[in-house]
Design an enzyme around this catalytic site. Structure first.
Site, mmCIF file in Angstrom:
data_model
loop_
_atom_site.group_PDB
_atom_site.id
_atom_site.type_symbol
_atom_site.label_atom_id
_atom_site.label_comp_id
_atom_site.label_asym_id
_atom_site.label_seq_id
_atom_site.Cartn_x
_atom_site.Cartn_y
_atom_site.Cartn_z
ATOM 1 N N LYS A 135 -39.436 -30.346 15.901
ATOM 2 C CA LYS A 135 -38.599 -29.159 15.997
ATOM 3 C C LYS A 135 -37.180 -29.569 16.423
ATOM 4 C CE LYS A 135 -41.827 -26.606 18.350
ATOM 5 N NZ LYS A 135 -42.732 -25.452 18.735
ATOM 6 N N TYR A 194 -43.880 -18.234 11.401
ATOM 7 C CA TYR A 194 -44.276 -17.709 12.713
ATOM 8 C C TYR A 194 -44.642 -16.221 12.667
ATOM 9 C CZ TYR A 194 -43.112 -22.006 15.274
ATOM 10 O OH TYR A 194 -43.095 -23.293 15.771
ATOM 11 N N ASN A 228 -40.905 -27.441 23.265
ATOM 12 C CA ASN A 228 -42.071 -28.330 23.302
ATOM 13 C C ASN A 228 -42.151 -29.281 22.100
ATOM 14 O OD1 ASN A 228 -42.826 -26.469 21.417
ATOM 15 N ND2 ASN A 228 -44.711 -25.840 22.425
ATOM 16 N N HIS A 252 -44.525 -29.006 16.179
ATOM 17 C CA HIS A 252 -45.508 -28.040 15.696
ATOM 18 C C HIS A 252 -46.595 -28.807 14.968
ATOM 19 C CE1 HIS A 252 -47.378 -24.616 13.693
ATOM 20 N NE2 HIS A 252 -47.443 -25.396 12.632
ATOM 21 N N GLU A 307 -50.055 -23.921 5.614
ATOM 22 C CA GLU A 307 -48.719 -24.321 6.076
ATOM 23 C C GLU A 307 -48.142 -25.454 5.229
ATOM 24 O OE1 GLU A 307 -49.259 -22.968 10.758
ATOM 25 O OE2 GLU A 307 -49.116 -25.093 10.274
HETATM 26 P P1 IDP Z 1 -48.505 -24.170 19.219
HETATM 27 O O1 IDP Z 1 -47.119 -24.578 18.757
HETATM 28 O O2 IDP Z 1 -49.054 -25.144 20.223
HETATM 29 O O3 IDP Z 1 -49.455 -23.887 18.094
HETATM 30 P P2 IDP Z 1 -48.338 -21.264 19.603
HETATM 31 O O4 IDP Z 1 -49.084 -20.497 20.623
HETATM 32 O O5 IDP Z 1 -48.754 -21.123 18.176
HETATM 33 O O6 IDP Z 1 -48.335 -22.804 20.055
HETATM 34 O O7 IDP Z 1 -46.797 -20.861 19.735
HETATM 35 C C1 IDP Z 1 -45.871 -21.296 18.772
HETATM 36 C C2 IDP Z 1 -44.639 -21.789 19.485
HETATM 37 O O8 IDP Z 1 -44.004 -20.689 20.117
HETATM 38 C C3 IDP Z 1 -44.882 -22.785 20.626
HETATM 39 O O9 IDP Z 1 -45.012 -24.111 20.186
HETATM 40 C C4 IDP Z 1 -43.631 -22.598 21.447
HETATM 41 O O10 IDP Z 1 -42.527 -23.307 20.868
HETATM 42 C C5 IDP Z 1 -43.373 -21.112 21.306
HETATM 43 N N1 IDP Z 1 -43.941 -20.355 22.416
HETATM 44 C C6 IDP Z 1 -45.226 -19.975 22.589
HETATM 45 N N2 IDP Z 1 -45.393 -19.289 23.722
HETATM 46 C C7 IDP Z 1 -44.164 -19.225 24.300
HETATM 47 C C8 IDP Z 1 -43.653 -18.628 25.506
HETATM 48 O O11 IDP Z 1 -44.384 -18.035 26.296
HETATM 49 N N3 IDP Z 1 -42.323 -18.779 25.737
HETATM 50 C C9 IDP Z 1 -41.477 -19.444 24.898
HETATM 51 N N4 IDP Z 1 -41.915 -19.997 23.752
HETATM 52 C C10 IDP Z 1 -43.234 -19.896 23.459
HETATM 53 MG MG MG Z 2 -49.502 -22.363 16.700
#
Ligand code: IDP
Ligand code: MG
Length: 150
Positions: A9, A49, A112, A115, A126
């Site tokens: 990302k 998303y 983080n 993805h 995807e």
């Molecule tokens: P993943 O990327 O581990 O699959 P998901 O729950 O699908 O996690 O969420 C997608 C992305 O959305 C996360 O990687 C993160 O970048 C962002 N995200 C998820 N929850 C939060 C939050 O509570 N605050 C800010 N960003 C979030």
């Molecule tokens: Mg996810």
């Protein structure tokens, strides 16, 4: 053979971690089948998303993923989806296992770094969303028989 979309990302690209992510997936034994460095359009971000639409972090997430280029990749291997999610670590970096990318390089859930597809079905969907068929390379490695049992 399972396939997963992997994105480095914008924060990972800006921090110079593209090579680190590729290195870890290569060392794990996974096989790269597609890669492109690209600016994500708002339309692609919203489709990718869509499941998070309406959540409090959604607008920030779309802003984040479209804020700078990403490295989009397709990787394959046996149990690739679980293996890659494990290499990435838990969504929240402070809960990610030591040795995982998110543990080793990140602090905040909204930064983080990567993805990875969360199910085999989403891996297929995807990869098809981010890549055309012509951008995906079917190939064999000389070492495949030393990494893949079958
Ligand atoms: P993943 O990327 O581990 O699959 P998901 O729950 O699908 O996690 O969420 C997608 C992305 O959305 C996360 O990687 C993160 O970048 C962002 N995200 C998820 N929850 C939060 C939050 O509570 N605050 C800010 N960003 C979030
Ligand atoms: Mg996810």
């Amino acid at each position: 053979m399972e396939r997963s979309l992997v994105l480095v990302k914008p924060d990972g690209v800006q921090r110079g971690l593209v090579g680190e992510v590729i290195n870890r997936l290569e060392r794990r034994g996974l096989r790269l089948v597609g890669a492109k460095f690209m600016q994500v359009s708002r339309r692609l971000a919203e489709t990718h998303y869509a499941i998070h639409k309406g959540k409090p972090f959604y607008d920030g997430l779309i802003e984040y993923i479209t804020s700078a280029p990403v490295m989009a990749m397709a990787w394959e291997g046996p149990q690739a989806v679980d293996a890659i999610r494990q290499t990435m670590g838990s969504t929240r970096p402070t809960e990610a296992a030591p040795g995982s990318i998110r543990h080793d390089f990140a602090l905040e859930i909204g930064r983080n770094l990567t993805h990875a597809s969360d199910t085999v079905e989403n891996g297929v969907k995807e990869v098809a969303l981010w890549f055309t068929l012509g951008e995906l390379i079917e190939w064999r490695r000389a070492v495949d028989c030393w990494v893949f049992e079958k």
